[in-house]
Design a protein around this motif. Sequence first.
Motif, PDB file in Angstrom:
ATOM      1  N   THR A  52     -23.141 -84.711 -92.833  1.00 35.49           N
ATOM      2  CA  THR A  52     -22.809 -84.152 -91.322  1.00 35.49           C
ATOM      3  C   THR A  52     -23.428 -83.219 -90.821  1.00 35.49           C
ATOM      4  O   THR A  52     -23.356 -82.803 -89.488  1.00 35.49           O
ATOM      5  CB  THR A  52     -21.129 -83.741 -91.757  1.00 35.49           C
ATOM      6  OG1 THR A  52     -21.168 -82.455 -92.515  1.00 35.49           O
ATOM      7  CG2 THR A  52     -20.267 -84.727 -92.271  1.00 35.49           C
ATOM      8  N   GLY A  53     -24.185 -82.320 -91.597  1.00 36.40           N
ATOM      9  CA  GLY A  53     -24.834 -81.372 -91.051  1.00 36.40           C
ATOM     10  C   GLY A  53     -23.979 -80.087 -91.067  1.00 36.40           C
ATOM     11  O   GLY A  53     -22.665 -80.377 -91.309  1.00 36.40           O
ATOM     12  N   MET A  54     -24.693 -78.910 -90.967  1.00 36.71           N
ATOM     13  CA  MET A  54     -23.794 -77.609 -90.795  1.00 36.71           C
ATOM     14  C   MET A  54     -23.109 -77.312 -89.505  1.00 36.71           C
ATOM     15  O   MET A  54     -22.199 -76.273 -89.454  1.00 36.71           O
ATOM     16  CB  MET A  54     -24.611 -76.253 -91.596  1.00 36.71           C
ATOM     17  CG  MET A  54     -24.997 -76.539 -92.794  1.00 36.71           C
ATOM     18  SD  MET A  54     -25.789 -75.345 -93.640  1.00 36.71           S
ATOM     19  CE  MET A  54     -24.600 -74.029 -93.693  1.00 36.71           C
ATOM     20  N   ILE A  55     -23.701 -77.870 -88.409  1.00 35.49           N
ATOM     21  CA  ILE A  55     -23.122 -77.666 -86.954  1.00 35.49           C
ATOM     22  C   ILE A  55     -22.516 -78.813 -86.369  1.00 35.49           C
ATOM     23  O   ILE A  55     -23.166 -79.706 -86.648  1.00 35.49           O
ATOM     24  CB  ILE A  55     -23.902 -76.649 -86.359  1.00 35.49           C
ATOM     25  CG1 ILE A  55     -25.411 -77.571 -86.283  1.00 35.49           C
ATOM     26  CG2 ILE A  55     -24.316 -75.439 -86.848  1.00 35.49           C
ATOM     27  CD1 ILE A  55     -26.280 -76.790 -84.792  1.00 35.49           C
ATOM     28  N   GLN A  56     -21.796 -78.721 -85.685  1.00 35.89           N
ATOM     29  CA  GLN A  56     -21.491 -79.801 -84.667  1.00 35.89           C
ATOM     30  C   GLN A  56     -21.791 -79.517 -83.319  1.00 35.89           C
ATOM     31  O   GLN A  56     -22.014 -78.282 -82.843  1.00 35.89           O
ATOM     32  CB  GLN A  56     -19.818 -79.707 -84.308  1.00 35.89           C
ATOM     33  CG  GLN A  56     -19.126 -80.288 -85.700  1.00 35.89           C
ATOM     34  CD  GLN A  56     -17.750 -80.387 -85.380  1.00 35.89           C
ATOM     35  OE1 GLN A  56     -17.015 -79.442 -84.697  1.00 35.89           O
ATOM     36  NE2 GLN A  56     -16.871 -80.940 -86.391  1.00 35.89           N
ATOM     37  N   ILE A  57     -22.486 -80.346 -82.640  1.00 35.91           N
ATOM     38  CA  ILE A  57     -23.132 -80.118 -81.506  1.00 35.91           C
ATOM     39  C   ILE A  57     -22.429 -81.338 -80.478  1.00 35.91           C
ATOM     40  O   ILE A  57     -22.110 -82.232 -80.620  1.00 35.91           O
ATOM     41  CB  ILE A  57     -24.681 -80.672 -81.323  1.00 35.91           C
ATOM     42  CG1 ILE A  57     -25.282 -79.808 -82.335  1.00 35.91           C
ATOM     43  CG2 ILE A  57     -25.293 -80.551 -80.023  1.00 35.91           C
ATOM     44  CD1 ILE A  57     -26.866 -80.380 -82.687  1.00 35.91           C
ATOM     45  N   HIS A  58     -22.117 -80.294 -79.449  1.00 35.43           N
ATOM     46  CA  HIS A  58     -21.132 -81.019 -78.299  1.00 35.43           C
ATOM     47  C   HIS A  58     -22.014 -82.316 -77.727  1.00 35.43           C
ATOM     48  O   HIS A  58     -23.158 -82.248 -77.344  1.00 35.43           O
ATOM     49  CB  HIS A  58     -20.823 -80.108 -77.137  1.00 35.43           C
ATOM     50  CG  HIS A  58     -19.766 -80.730 -76.245  1.00 35.43           C
ATOM     51  ND1 HIS A  58     -20.201 -81.437 -75.322  1.00 35.43           N
ATOM     52  CD2 HIS A  58     -18.388 -80.436 -76.049  1.00 35.43           C
ATOM     53  CE1 HIS A  58     -19.172 -81.898 -74.366  1.00 35.43           C
ATOM     54  NE2 HIS A  58     -18.079 -81.075 -75.062  1.00 35.43           N
ATOM     55  N   PRO A  59     -21.561 -83.348 -77.493  1.00 36.94           N
ATOM     56  CA  PRO A  59     -22.168 -84.603 -77.006  1.00 36.94           C
ATOM     57  C   PRO A  59     -22.802 -84.615 -75.871  1.00 36.94           C
ATOM     58  O   PRO A  59     -23.920 -85.239 -75.669  1.00 36.94           O
ATOM     59  CB  PRO A  59     -21.254 -85.574 -77.293  1.00 36.94           C
ATOM     60  CG  PRO A  59     -20.003 -85.036 -77.303  1.00 36.94           C
ATOM     61  CD  PRO A  59     -20.045 -83.678 -77.872  1.00 36.94           C
ATOM     62  N   SER A  60     -22.278 -84.045 -74.747  1.00 34.77           N
ATOM     63  CA  SER A  60     -22.771 -83.817 -73.575  1.00 34.77           C
ATOM     64  C   SER A  60     -23.503 -82.576 -73.069  1.00 34.77           C
ATOM     65  O   SER A  60     -24.189 -82.348 -72.149  1.00 34.77           O
ATOM     66  CB  SER A  60     -21.716 -84.244 -72.488  1.00 34.77           C
ATOM     67  OG  SER A  60     -20.704 -83.736 -72.430  1.00 34.77           O
ATOM     68  N   GLN A  61     -23.025 -81.533 -73.847  1.00 38.57           N
ATOM     69  CA  GLN A  61     -23.411 -80.203 -73.361  1.00 38.57           C
ATOM     70  C   GLN A  61     -24.039 -79.680 -74.822  1.00 38.57           C
ATOM     71  O   GLN A  61     -23.596 -78.818 -75.475  1.00 38.57           O
ATOM     72  CB  GLN A  61     -22.336 -79.236 -72.930  1.00 38.57           C
ATOM     73  CG  GLN A  61     -22.039 -79.856 -71.586  1.00 38.57           C
ATOM     74  CD  GLN A  61     -20.822 -78.758 -71.098  1.00 38.57           C
ATOM     75  OE1 GLN A  61     -20.439 -77.801 -71.953  1.00 38.57           O
ATOM     76  NE2 GLN A  61     -20.428 -79.071 -69.789  1.00 38.57           N
ATOM     77  N   ARG A  62     -25.424 -79.982 -74.836  1.00 40.57           N
ATOM     78  CA  ARG A  62     -25.961 -79.642 -76.529  1.00 40.57           C
ATOM     79  C   ARG A  62     -26.160 -78.325 -76.746  1.00 40.57           C
ATOM     80  O   ARG A  62     -26.386 -77.946 -77.748  1.00 40.57           O
ATOM     81  CB  ARG A  62     -27.423 -80.426 -76.355  1.00 40.57           C
ATOM     82  CG  ARG A  62     -27.058 -81.967 -76.238  1.00 40.57           C
ATOM     83  CD  ARG A  62     -28.427 -82.653 -76.550  1.00 40.57           C
ATOM     84  NE  ARG A  62     -28.941 -82.520 -77.928  1.00 40.57           N
ATOM     85  CZ  ARG A  62     -28.398 -83.045 -79.188  1.00 40.57           C
ATOM     86  NH1 ARG A  62     -27.379 -83.639 -79.135  1.00 40.57           N
ATOM     87  NH2 ARG A  62     -29.306 -82.732 -80.147  1.00 40.57           N
TER      88      ARG A  62
END
Length: 108
Positions: free
Chosen positions: A53-63
Amino acid sequence: MAKSEVFEKEKSKLTHIFKDVEESKRKLVEGLIDDAAFLKAENFDLKLLLQETGMIQIHPSQRHLQKPTEAARQYLKNVNSYAVIIKTLNGVLAKGMIEDDDDLSEFE
């Protein structure tokens, strides 16, 4: 490797390190050894999850909008707790070594 195997391997390793330490000190650190092994095993599972999953979540439209995952937060807490426990255990080992050296110096 299963989490239970990681736990047993870490507990065995730390127990072996403390095998020559005075019995009263060994009994004193038994709980810390168990806690260290538990944290090592928990982080084994968390690390496998974080590889996916990775350590961070990145917003899909606002990276530029990012936030750490709960697994990442817990992993970091566990790493810090594990480090404190290992430092404490190392202090017990070091104190035993210094006392042994002091006993030997009396005979020189």
